[in-house]
Write a protein that holds these residues in place. Structure first.
Motif, PDB file in Angstrom:
ATOM      1  N   LYS A  22       3.792  10.139  10.077  1.00 31.48           N
ATOM      2  CA  LYS A  22       3.339  11.225  10.953  1.00 31.48           C
ATOM      3  C   LYS A  22       1.910  10.965  11.416  1.00 31.48           C
ATOM      4  N   THR A  23       1.505  11.723  12.403  1.00 32.76           N
ATOM      5  CA  THR A  23       0.202  11.514  13.029  1.00 32.76           C
ATOM      6  C   THR A  23      -0.949  11.737  12.056  1.00 32.76           C
ATOM      7  N   SER A  24      -0.875  12.778  11.230  1.00 33.73           N
ATOM      8  CA  SER A  24      -1.961  13.046  10.286  1.00 33.73           C
ATOM      9  C   SER A  24      -2.127  11.889   9.305  1.00 33.73           C
ATOM     10  N   GLN A  25      -1.015  11.289   8.918  1.00 34.15           N
ATOM     11  CA  GLN A  25      -1.052  10.144   8.013  1.00 34.15           C
ATOM     12  C   GLN A  25      -1.717   8.953   8.707  1.00 34.15           C
ATOM     13  N   ALA A  26      -1.377   8.744   9.958  1.00 32.43           N
ATOM     14  CA  ALA A  26      -1.965   7.642  10.732  1.00 32.43           C
ATOM     15  C   ALA A  26      -3.475   7.808  10.845  1.00 32.43           C
ATOM     16  N   ALA A  63      -8.777   5.794   9.263  1.00 35.40           N
ATOM     17  CA  ALA A  63     -10.104   6.065   8.704  1.00 35.40           C
ATOM     18  C   ALA A  63     -10.379   5.184   7.490  1.00 35.40           C
ATOM     19  N   ALA A  64      -9.324   4.833   6.757  1.00 37.24           N
ATOM     20  CA  ALA A  64      -9.498   4.061   5.524  1.00 37.24           C
ATOM     21  C   ALA A  64      -9.588   2.560   5.766  1.00 37.24           C
ATOM     22  N   ILE A  65      -8.773   2.042   6.677  1.00 35.13           N
ATOM     23  CA  ILE A  65      -8.684   0.579   6.834  1.00 35.13           C
ATOM     24  C   ILE A  65      -9.020   0.085   8.234  1.00 35.13           C
ATOM     25  N   GLY A  66      -9.254   1.001   9.165  1.00 38.88           N
ATOM     26  CA  GLY A  66      -9.534   0.575  10.527  1.00 38.88           C
ATOM     27  C   GLY A  66      -8.361  -0.169  11.118  1.00 38.88           C
ATOM     28  N   SER A  67      -8.640  -1.337  11.715  1.00 34.87           N
ATOM     29  CA  SER A  67      -7.575  -2.157  12.307  1.00 34.87           C
ATOM     30  C   SER A  67      -7.350  -3.441  11.508  1.00 34.87           C
ATOM     31  N   ARG A 124      -6.730   2.301   0.632  1.00 38.06           N
ATOM     32  CA  ARG A 124      -7.158   0.893   0.611  1.00 38.06           C
ATOM     33  C   ARG A 124      -6.543   0.160  -0.580  1.00 38.06           C
ATOM     34  N   GLN A 125      -6.541   0.801  -1.727  1.00 39.21           N
ATOM     35  CA  GLN A 125      -5.940   0.173  -2.911  1.00 39.21           C
ATOM     36  C   GLN A 125      -4.443  -0.032  -2.733  1.00 39.21           C
ATOM     37  N   SER A 126      -3.789   0.886  -2.054  1.00 43.53           N
ATOM     38  CA  SER A 126      -2.353   0.775  -1.828  1.00 43.53           C
ATOM     39  C   SER A 126      -2.014  -0.417  -0.940  1.00 43.53           C
ATOM     40  N   PHE A 127      -2.842  -0.678   0.060  1.00 43.20           N
ATOM     41  CA  PHE A 127      -2.620  -1.853   0.898  1.00 43.20           C
ATOM     42  C   PHE A 127      -2.856  -3.127   0.100  1.00 43.20           C
ATOM     43  N   ASP A 128      -3.830  -3.109  -0.784  1.00 42.40           N
ATOM     44  CA  ASP A 128      -4.087  -4.280  -1.632  1.00 42.40           C
ATOM     45  C   ASP A 128      -2.904  -4.562  -2.559  1.00 42.40           C
ATOM     46  N   ARG A 129      -2.183  -3.499  -2.972  1.00 44.74           N
ATOM     47  CA  ARG A 129      -1.072  -3.642  -3.907  1.00 44.74           C
ATOM     48  C   ARG A 129       0.297  -3.687  -3.217  1.00 44.74           C
ATOM     49  N   ALA A 130       0.308  -3.769  -1.916  1.00 44.33           N
ATOM     50  CA  ALA A 130       1.572  -3.743  -1.169  1.00 44.33           C
ATOM     51  C   ALA A 130       2.521  -4.842  -1.639  1.00 44.33           C
ATOM     52  N   LYS A 131       3.814  -4.534  -1.631  1.00 44.36           N
ATOM     53  CA  LYS A 131       4.844  -5.484  -2.046  1.00 44.36           C
ATOM     54  C   LYS A 131       5.822  -5.727  -0.904  1.00 44.36           C
ATOM     55  N   PRO A 132       6.557  -6.828  -0.950  1.00 48.47           N
ATOM     56  CA  PRO A 132       7.574  -7.070   0.079  1.00 48.47           C
ATOM     57  C   PRO A 132       8.563  -5.901   0.141  1.00 48.47           C
ATOM     58  N   ASN A 133       8.884  -5.483   1.337  1.00 41.35           N
ATOM     59  CA  ASN A 133       9.795  -4.352   1.496  1.00 41.35           C
ATOM     60  C   ASN A 133      11.172  -4.627   0.896  1.00 41.35           C
ATOM     61  N   SER A 134      11.527  -5.868   0.763  1.00 40.28           N
ATOM     62  CA  SER A 134      12.826  -6.224   0.187  1.00 40.28           C
ATOM     63  C   SER A 134      12.972  -5.698  -1.247  1.00 40.28           C
ATOM     64  N   GLU A 135      11.856  -5.464  -1.914  1.00 39.92           N
ATOM     65  CA  GLU A 135      11.929  -4.947  -3.277  1.00 39.92           C
ATOM     66  C   GLU A 135      12.399  -3.492  -3.324  1.00 39.92           C
TER      67      GLU A 135
END
Length: 212
Positions: free
Chosen positions: A10-14, A19-23, A130-141
């Motif tokens: 949703k837009t609020s999430q975006a 704000a957290a990671i920019g581009s 930011r921490q969540s992006f650092d810990r991201a996993k392949p979507n296949s999981e």
């Protein structure tokens, strides 16, 4: 040319993600809940346009089509255009079963074959994101989570509509023998409110027993 994009629910999430990671991870594009609806029974089997007490289960799964309402069309167009050149997608929709479906159904509909990473966060402050992006996993999981969401949605379509039509037809036969057309005041869809609720929970350790 866009190399990678982030898809939020949703837009609020975006807004919070930007704000957290920019581009840093590419353009951040919001959905608006489900951007696709399932086809109606008569779109799959024309004979099902006439209401009758039958099980509305097609040979294959119900297909999808773009949803209407709000700014869904514009948001879907923006995501579709970006997917044409994106080599990587970061799915940052809600971390429950429904969130998995909302993000992945877009990729499945457009047969996206690039690399997909799944970002899961339970709070929308900048540090957590930011921490969540650092810990991201392949979507296949998260294939099982997506499969569970698809199964739930398909079951809702099949059984709720089948029961609604059967009850309507039988009721009208009892009152008006020989008539099987449903009254116009009865909607095609009568989905139980409970099925529209998110039925999985997110935590720092897993989603309903699925390890993160």
């Amino acid at each position: 040319m866009i190399d990678q994009i982030v898809i939020t629910e949703k837009t609020s999430q975006a807004k919070d993600v930007r704000a957290a990671i920019g581009s840093r991870y590419g353009m951040v594009l919001p959905a608006e809940g489900h951007l696709f609806d399932l086809l109606e029974p008569e779109d799959v089997v024309p004979e099902w346009k006439r209401w009758s007490p039958v099980l509305l289960r097609p040979q294959e799964l119900y297909g999808t089509r773009p949803a209407k309402g709000g700014s869904k069309a514009a948001k879907l167009k923006a995501i579709r255009e970006a997917l044409r050149s994106a080599k990587q997608v970061w799915l940052a929709t809600d971390c429950d079963r429904e969130g998995q479906l909302i993000g992945q159904e877009i990729l499945e509909h457009y047969k996206y074959r690039g690399h997909v990473m799944r970002v899961l966060f339970t709070a929308q402050d900048a540090q957590t994101i930011r921490q969540s992006f650092d810990r991201a996993k392949p979507n296949s999981e998260y294939a099982r989570l997506y499969a569970a969401a698809v199964a739930r949605r398909q079951a809702d379509q099949i059984y709720n509509l089948s029961l609604t039509r059967t009850a309507t037809v039988n009721a009208r036969r009892a009152v008006f023998p020989g008539q099987t057309r449903p009254p116009s005041s009865i909607p095609q869809r009568k989905i139980a409110a409970s099925s529209a609720q998110h039925s999985t929970r997110c935590s720092g350790t897993g989603i309903n027993g699925i390890s993160l």
